[in-house]
Design an enzyme around this catalytic site. Structure first.
Site, mmCIF file in Angstrom:
data_model
loop_
_atom_site.group_PDB
_atom_site.id
_atom_site.type_symbol
_atom_site.label_atom_id
_atom_site.label_comp_id
_atom_site.label_asym_id
_atom_site.label_seq_id
_atom_site.Cartn_x
_atom_site.Cartn_y
_atom_site.Cartn_z
ATOM 1 N N LYS A 79 1.728 -7.451 14.764
ATOM 2 C CA LYS A 79 1.620 -6.962 13.380
ATOM 3 C C LYS A 79 1.805 -8.122 12.402
ATOM 4 O O LYS A 79 1.088 -8.237 11.408
ATOM 5 C CB LYS A 79 2.659 -5.849 13.136
ATOM 6 N N GLN A 92 9.989 -0.272 13.464
ATOM 7 C CA GLN A 92 9.402 -0.146 14.802
ATOM 8 C C GLN A 92 10.200 0.844 15.650
ATOM 9 O O GLN A 92 11.424 0.766 15.738
ATOM 10 C CB GLN A 92 9.360 -1.536 15.469
ATOM 11 N N ASP A 128 3.207 3.780 8.013
ATOM 12 C CA ASP A 128 2.996 4.445 9.305
ATOM 13 C C ASP A 128 2.521 5.894 9.105
ATOM 14 O O ASP A 128 2.053 6.529 10.052
ATOM 15 C CB ASP A 128 4.329 4.527 10.076
HETATM 16 N N1 GUN Z 1 6.051 2.459 18.200
HETATM 17 C C1 GUN Z 1 4.911 2.739 18.877
HETATM 18 N N2 GUN Z 1 3.893 2.938 18.023
HETATM 19 C C2 GUN Z 1 4.399 2.795 16.787
HETATM 20 C C3 GUN Z 1 3.822 2.880 15.480
HETATM 21 O O1 GUN Z 1 2.642 3.148 15.281
HETATM 22 N N3 GUN Z 1 4.681 2.649 14.449
HETATM 23 C C4 GUN Z 1 5.984 2.370 14.635
HETATM 24 N N4 GUN Z 1 6.746 2.183 13.551
HETATM 25 N N5 GUN Z 1 6.556 2.291 15.825
HETATM 26 C C5 GUN Z 1 5.754 2.501 16.887
#
Ligand code: GUN
Length: 274
Positions: free
Chosen positions: A42, A86, A109
């Site tokens: 990211k 996350q 998200d």
């Molecule tokens: N963990 C697995 N996929 C995601 C996601 O799309 N966003 C976040 N914040 N954590 C994750």
């Protein structure tokens, strides 16, 4: 144009015309190796499109109060437009309370109840990253959803549920399967479009797939040899279907591209730019 290239172009224009740089804060708690890889990807994507990227790596022992205090600081930080915590968080932390604390305007998200509700109504600012990445992929390969039998395996808040909703918005006939579904293989065999988001390595076998189906693999697992693999038994399924996404390299990059899109949109909304 590729999504990331288009975000970069729009970001360059935003900087030139308004002197504004979108900013994304990524919060990671503890040292889960998979989360570390996702967060690194990211950050790299942010740099590639020209965003400001801040990482907050907190120790596994972080308390709920400390994490909520950080979220509050980021909610009020003017150069940060998007906040991503996350998941999964260490067990002693309450992820629901953390998501609820993120400003819906910075919730890139699309996990906050306000944004989930907007998605249900079809009037959203942000799309959930993985389901939107899947839709983007279907669009880019000119695969129409309209009138198709769409089967989603998995009902998580992150993928399964919103995935079903986005397919429904495009006029698919949607079935969401889960661990209590009866005759799962039979239901899956009806699918014109099968989305696997179950989190079990190679769960979808050839006898669960209709000839000529479109198979989208959202899984990210390790097989018995520690090698990355999806939820679909790719080698045995690939010859049956019209289209199949690999793991790694399939849906993952599209997920991150959506995150970039959402962050740019959040920045524009927060700055009153259409
Ligand atoms: N963990 C697995 N996929 C995601 C996601 O799309 N966003 C976040 N914040 N954590 C994750």
């Amino acid at each position: 144009m590729e999504v990331k290239a288009s975000v970069k172009q729009l970001t360059d224009a935003l900087k030139q015309e308004h002197g504004i740089t979108p900013g994304l804060a990524v919060v990671i708690v503890g040292d889960d190796p998979a989360s570390r890889v996702y967060v690194n990807n990211k950050k790299k994507a942010c740099e590639a499109v020209g965003f400001l990227s801040e990482e907050y790596a907190l120790p596994a022992e972080t308390t709920q109060e400390e994490l909520l205090a950080l979220v509050e600081t980021l909610n009020n930080k003017a150069d940060i437009n998007g906040i991503l915590v996350q998941l999964p968080l260490p067990k002693h932390l309450d992820d629901k309370a953390v998501i609820a604390a993120i400003s819906p305007l910075k919730d890139v998200d699309a996990f906050h109840a306000v944004n989930v509700g907007k998605i249900m109504l079809g009037e959203y600012d942000f799309l959930p990253c993985t389901p939107a990445g899947v839709m983007e992929m279907l669009h880019s390969y000119h695969i129409s959803v309209e009138g198709k039998d769409c089967v989603v395996i998995g009902r998580s808040n992150i993928v399964g549920k919103p995935m079903g909703m986005l397919l429904l918005h495009e006029n698919g006939t949607v079935t969401i399967c889960h661990s209590r579904t009866k005759n799962l293989a039979e239901v899956c065999r009806r699918a014109d479009i099968l989305v696997a988001a179950v989190g079990i390595p190679k769960f979808v076998k050839a006898d669960m797939v209709k000839d000529g189906a479109v198979v989208i693999d959202v899984g990210m697992n390790r097989d018995e040899n520690g090698k990355l693999c999806g939820d679909v038994d790719f080698e045995n399924v690939k010859d049956k279907c019209a289209f199949i996404t690999p793991v790694p390299g399939g849906v993952g990059p599209m997920t991150i591209a959506t995150l970039m899109k959402n962050t740019l949109k959040a920045c524009k909304l927060q700055n009153g730019i259409a």
